[in-house]
Design a protein around this motif. Structure first.
Motif, PDB file in Angstrom:
ATOM      1  N   ALA A  46      15.438  61.459  46.518  1.00  0.00           N
ATOM      2  CA  ALA A  46      15.394  60.324  47.438  1.00  0.00           C
ATOM      3  C   ALA A  46      14.071  60.361  48.196  1.00  0.00           C
ATOM      4  CB  ALA A  46      16.548  60.389  48.418  1.00  0.00           C
ATOM      5  N   THR A  47      13.443  59.205  48.311  1.00  0.00           N
ATOM      6  CA  THR A  47      12.190  59.082  49.041  1.00  0.00           C
ATOM      7  C   THR A  47      12.397  58.121  50.205  1.00  0.00           C
ATOM      8  OG1 THR A  47      10.944  59.393  46.992  1.00  0.00           O
ATOM      9  CG2 THR A  47       9.750  58.457  48.873  1.00  0.00           C
ATOM     10  N   PHE A  48      12.181  58.622  51.408  1.00  0.00           N
ATOM     11  CA  PHE A  48      12.330  57.812  52.611  1.00  0.00           C
ATOM     12  C   PHE A  48      10.955  57.348  53.072  1.00  0.00           C
ATOM     13  CE2 PHE A  48      16.172  60.191  52.462  1.00  0.00           C
ATOM     14  CZ  PHE A  48      17.123  59.397  53.063  1.00  0.00           C
ATOM     15  N   SER A  49      10.897  56.135  53.554  1.00  0.00           N
ATOM     16  CA  SER A  49       9.656  55.575  54.087  1.00  0.00           C
ATOM     17  C   SER A  49       9.950  55.011  55.473  1.00  0.00           C
ATOM     18  CB  SER A  49       9.142  54.479  53.164  1.00  0.00           C
ATOM     19  OG  SER A  49       8.022  53.842  53.736  1.00  0.00           O
ATOM     20  N   LEU A  50       9.170  55.429  56.463  1.00  0.00           N
ATOM     21  CA  LEU A  50       9.312  54.928  57.831  1.00  0.00           C
ATOM     22  C   LEU A  50       8.004  54.270  58.223  1.00  0.00           C
ATOM     23  CD1 LEU A  50      11.030  57.698  57.561  1.00  0.00           C
ATOM     24  CD2 LEU A  50      11.435  57.285  59.959  1.00  0.00           C
ATOM     25  N   VAL A  51       8.087  53.014  58.660  1.00  0.00           N
ATOM     26  CA  VAL A  51       6.897  52.254  59.018  1.00  0.00           C
ATOM     27  C   VAL A  51       7.105  51.660  60.406  1.00  0.00           C
ATOM     28  CG1 VAL A  51       5.412  50.313  58.395  1.00  0.00           C
ATOM     29  CG2 VAL A  51       6.437  51.698  56.601  1.00  0.00           C
ATOM     30  N   SER A  52       6.151  51.907  61.275  1.00  0.00           N
ATOM     31  CA  SER A  52       6.204  51.334  62.618  1.00  0.00           C
ATOM     32  C   SER A  52       5.938  49.835  62.537  1.00  0.00           C
ATOM     33  CB  SER A  52       5.153  52.005  63.508  1.00  0.00           C
ATOM     34  OG  SER A  52       5.134  51.389  64.766  1.00  0.00           O
ATOM     35  N   ASP A  53       6.758  49.093  63.247  1.00  0.00           N
ATOM     36  CA  ASP A  53       6.620  47.636  63.271  1.00  0.00           C
ATOM     37  C   ASP A  53       6.762  47.189  64.723  1.00  0.00           C
ATOM     38  OD1 ASP A  53       6.454  44.959  62.664  1.00  0.00           O
ATOM     39  OD2 ASP A  53       8.459  44.822  61.821  1.00  0.00           O
ATOM     40  N   GLY A  54       5.703  47.346  65.496  1.00  0.00           N
ATOM     41  CA  GLY A  54       5.763  47.019  66.926  1.00  0.00           C
ATOM     42  C   GLY A  54       6.622  48.030  67.660  1.00  0.00           C
ATOM     43  N   ASP A  55       7.697  47.554  68.269  1.00  0.00           N
ATOM     44  CA  ASP A  55       8.556  48.454  69.030  1.00  0.00           C
ATOM     45  C   ASP A  55       9.774  48.906  68.222  1.00  0.00           C
ATOM     46  OD1 ASP A  55       9.788  45.998  68.973  1.00  0.00           O
ATOM     47  OD2 ASP A  55      10.437  46.046  71.061  1.00  0.00           O
ATOM     48  N   ARG A  56       9.704  48.776  66.926  1.00  0.00           N
ATOM     49  CA  ARG A  56      10.800  49.232  66.076  1.00  0.00           C
ATOM     50  C   ARG A  56      10.251  49.989  64.874  1.00  0.00           C
ATOM     51  NH1 ARG A  56      12.966  44.686  62.255  1.00  0.00           N
ATOM     52  NH2 ARG A  56      10.987  43.837  61.557  1.00  0.00           N
ATOM     53  N   CYS A  57      11.156  50.582  64.118  1.00  0.00           N
ATOM     54  CA  CYS A  57      10.779  51.345  62.931  1.00  0.00           C
ATOM     55  C   CYS A  57      11.570  50.806  61.745  1.00  0.00           C
ATOM     56  CB  CYS A  57      11.091  52.827  63.151  1.00  0.00           C
ATOM     57  SG  CYS A  57      10.693  53.873  61.743  1.00  0.00           S
ATOM     58  N   VAL A  58      10.888  50.509  60.663  1.00  0.00           N
ATOM     59  CA  VAL A  58      11.539  50.017  59.456  1.00  0.00           C
ATOM     60  C   VAL A  58      11.716  51.201  58.502  1.00  0.00           C
ATOM     61  CG1 VAL A  58      11.365  48.446  57.499  1.00  0.00           C
ATOM     62  CG2 VAL A  58      10.526  47.736  59.750  1.00  0.00           C
ATOM     63  N   VAL A  59      12.964  51.459  58.115  1.00  0.00           N
ATOM     64  CA  VAL A  59      13.279  52.576  57.237  1.00  0.00           C
ATOM     65  C   VAL A  59      13.727  52.028  55.886  1.00  0.00           C
ATOM     66  CG1 VAL A  59      14.764  54.585  56.874  1.00  0.00           C
ATOM     67  CG2 VAL A  59      14.049  53.971  59.194  1.00  0.00           C
ATOM     68  N   THR A  60      13.125  52.543  54.828  1.00  0.00           N
ATOM     69  CA  THR A  60      13.561  52.215  53.480  1.00  0.00           C
ATOM     70  C   THR A  60      13.683  53.515  52.693  1.00  0.00           C
ATOM     71  OG1 THR A  60      11.287  51.928  52.702  1.00  0.00           O
ATOM     72  CG2 THR A  60      12.429  49.952  53.437  1.00  0.00           C
ATOM     73  N   PHE A  61      14.503  53.478  51.665  1.00  0.00           N
ATOM     74  CA  PHE A  61      14.520  54.639  50.785  1.00  0.00           C
ATOM     75  C   PHE A  61      14.857  54.233  49.376  1.00  0.00           C
ATOM     76  CE2 PHE A  61      18.902  54.764  52.313  1.00  0.00           C
ATOM     77  CZ  PHE A  61      19.645  55.222  51.241  1.00  0.00           C
ATOM     78  N   GLU A  62      14.367  55.044  48.462  1.00  0.00           N
ATOM     79  CA  GLU A  62      14.578  54.827  47.030  1.00  0.00           C
ATOM     80  C   GLU A  62      15.149  56.100  46.439  1.00  0.00           C
ATOM     81  OE1 GLU A  62      11.165  53.413  44.897  1.00  0.00           O
ATOM     82  OE2 GLU A  62      10.460  52.300  46.640  1.00  0.00           O
ATOM     83  N   GLU A  63      16.005  55.924  45.470  1.00  0.00           N
ATOM     84  CA  GLU A  63      16.578  57.064  44.768  1.00  0.00           C
ATOM     85  C   GLU A  63      16.181  57.017  43.304  1.00  0.00           C
ATOM     86  OE1 GLU A  63      20.704  58.767  45.903  1.00  0.00           O
ATOM     87  OE2 GLU A  63      20.797  56.575  46.060  1.00  0.00           O
ATOM     88  N   GLU A  64      15.819  58.155  42.790  1.00  0.00           N
ATOM     89  CA  GLU A  64      15.511  58.293  41.369  1.00  0.00           C
ATOM     90  C   GLU A  64      16.269  59.508  40.853  1.00  0.00           C
ATOM     91  OE1 GLU A  64      13.710  56.424  39.297  1.00  0.00           O
ATOM     92  OE2 GLU A  64      13.278  55.022  40.921  1.00  0.00           O
ATOM     93  N   PRO A  65      16.920  59.382  39.712  1.00  0.00           N
ATOM     94  CA  PRO A  65      17.615  60.543  39.148  1.00  0.00           C
ATOM     95  C   PRO A  65      16.617  61.643  38.784  1.00  0.00           C
ATOM     96  CG  PRO A  65      17.685  58.681  37.645  1.00  0.00           C
ATOM     97  CD  PRO A  65      17.026  58.205  38.889  1.00  0.00           C
ATOM     98  N   ALA A  66      17.056  62.872  38.920  1.00  0.00           N
ATOM     99  CA  ALA A  66      16.186  64.011  38.607  1.00  0.00           C
ATOM    100  C   ALA A  66      15.808  64.018  37.130  1.00  0.00           C
ATOM    101  CB  ALA A  66      16.872  65.312  38.981  1.00  0.00           C
ATOM    102  N   LYS A  67      16.725  63.631  36.280  1.00  0.00           N
ATOM    103  CA  LYS A  67      16.455  63.599  34.834  1.00  0.00           C
ATOM    104  C   LYS A  67      16.274  62.145  34.419  1.00  0.00           C
ATOM    105  CE  LYS A  67      18.823  67.852  34.079  1.00  0.00           C
ATOM    106  NZ  LYS A  67      19.019  68.813  33.119  1.00  0.00           N
ATOM    107  N   ARG A  68      15.079  61.783  34.071  1.00  0.00           N
ATOM    108  CA  ARG A  68      14.730  60.399  33.743  1.00  0.00           C
ATOM    109  C   ARG A  68      15.579  59.820  32.610  1.00  0.00           C
ATOM    110  NH1 ARG A  68      12.061  57.366  37.229  1.00  0.00           N
ATOM    111  NH2 ARG A  68       9.869  57.784  37.417  1.00  0.00           N
ATOM    112  N   LEU A  69      15.769  60.570  31.541  1.00  0.00           N
ATOM    113  CA  LEU A  69      16.486  60.043  30.382  1.00  0.00           C
ATOM    114  C   LEU A  69      17.910  59.634  30.764  1.00  0.00           C
ATOM    115  CD1 LEU A  69      16.608  59.345  27.419  1.00  0.00           C
ATOM    116  CD2 LEU A  69      17.249  61.711  26.950  1.00  0.00           C
ATOM    117  N   ILE A  70      18.606  60.520  31.448  1.00  0.00           N
ATOM    118  CA  ILE A  70      19.967  60.211  31.875  1.00  0.00           C
ATOM    119  C   ILE A  70      19.942  59.035  32.853  1.00  0.00           C
ATOM    120  CG2 ILE A  70      21.951  61.079  33.167  1.00  0.00           C
ATOM    121  CD1 ILE A  70      21.267  63.856  31.997  1.00  0.00           C
ATOM    122  N   GLY A  71      18.999  59.060  33.771  1.00  0.00           N
ATOM    123  CA  GLY A  71      18.882  57.979  34.748  1.00  0.00           C
ATOM    124  C   GLY A  71      18.650  56.634  34.098  1.00  0.00           C
TER     125      GLY A  71
END
Length: 65
Positions: A2-27
């Motif tokens: 899982a990769t989390f991304s936090l970006v400041s947007d004025g007086d708030r924080c935008v959080v996003t995340f992406e998930e990738e399976p550890a094994k690409r073929l199975i994923g």
């Protein structure tokens, strides 16, 4: 993985995340089936995170007064 991304947007924080399976073929094989379920789960997780952060922010503001 899982990769989390936090970006400041004025007086708030935008959080996003992406998930990738550890094994690409199975994923790549199961992704079409699991993507909709994973999207809903991740969306709900971000909503819960928002509630926790908002509640803690309100608590901190109340304690500062």
């Amino acid at each position: 993985m899982a990769t989390f991304s936090l970006v400041s947007d004025g007086d708030r924080c935008v959080v996003t995340f992406e998930e990738e399976p550890a094994k690409r073929l199975i994923g790549n094989l199961v992704r079409p089936v699991l993507d909709p379920v994973t999207h809903v789960r991740n969306h709900l997780s971000l909503q819960r995170l928002e509630r926790v952060v908002t509640a803690r922010s309100r608590d901190a503001e109340g304690a500062a007064r």
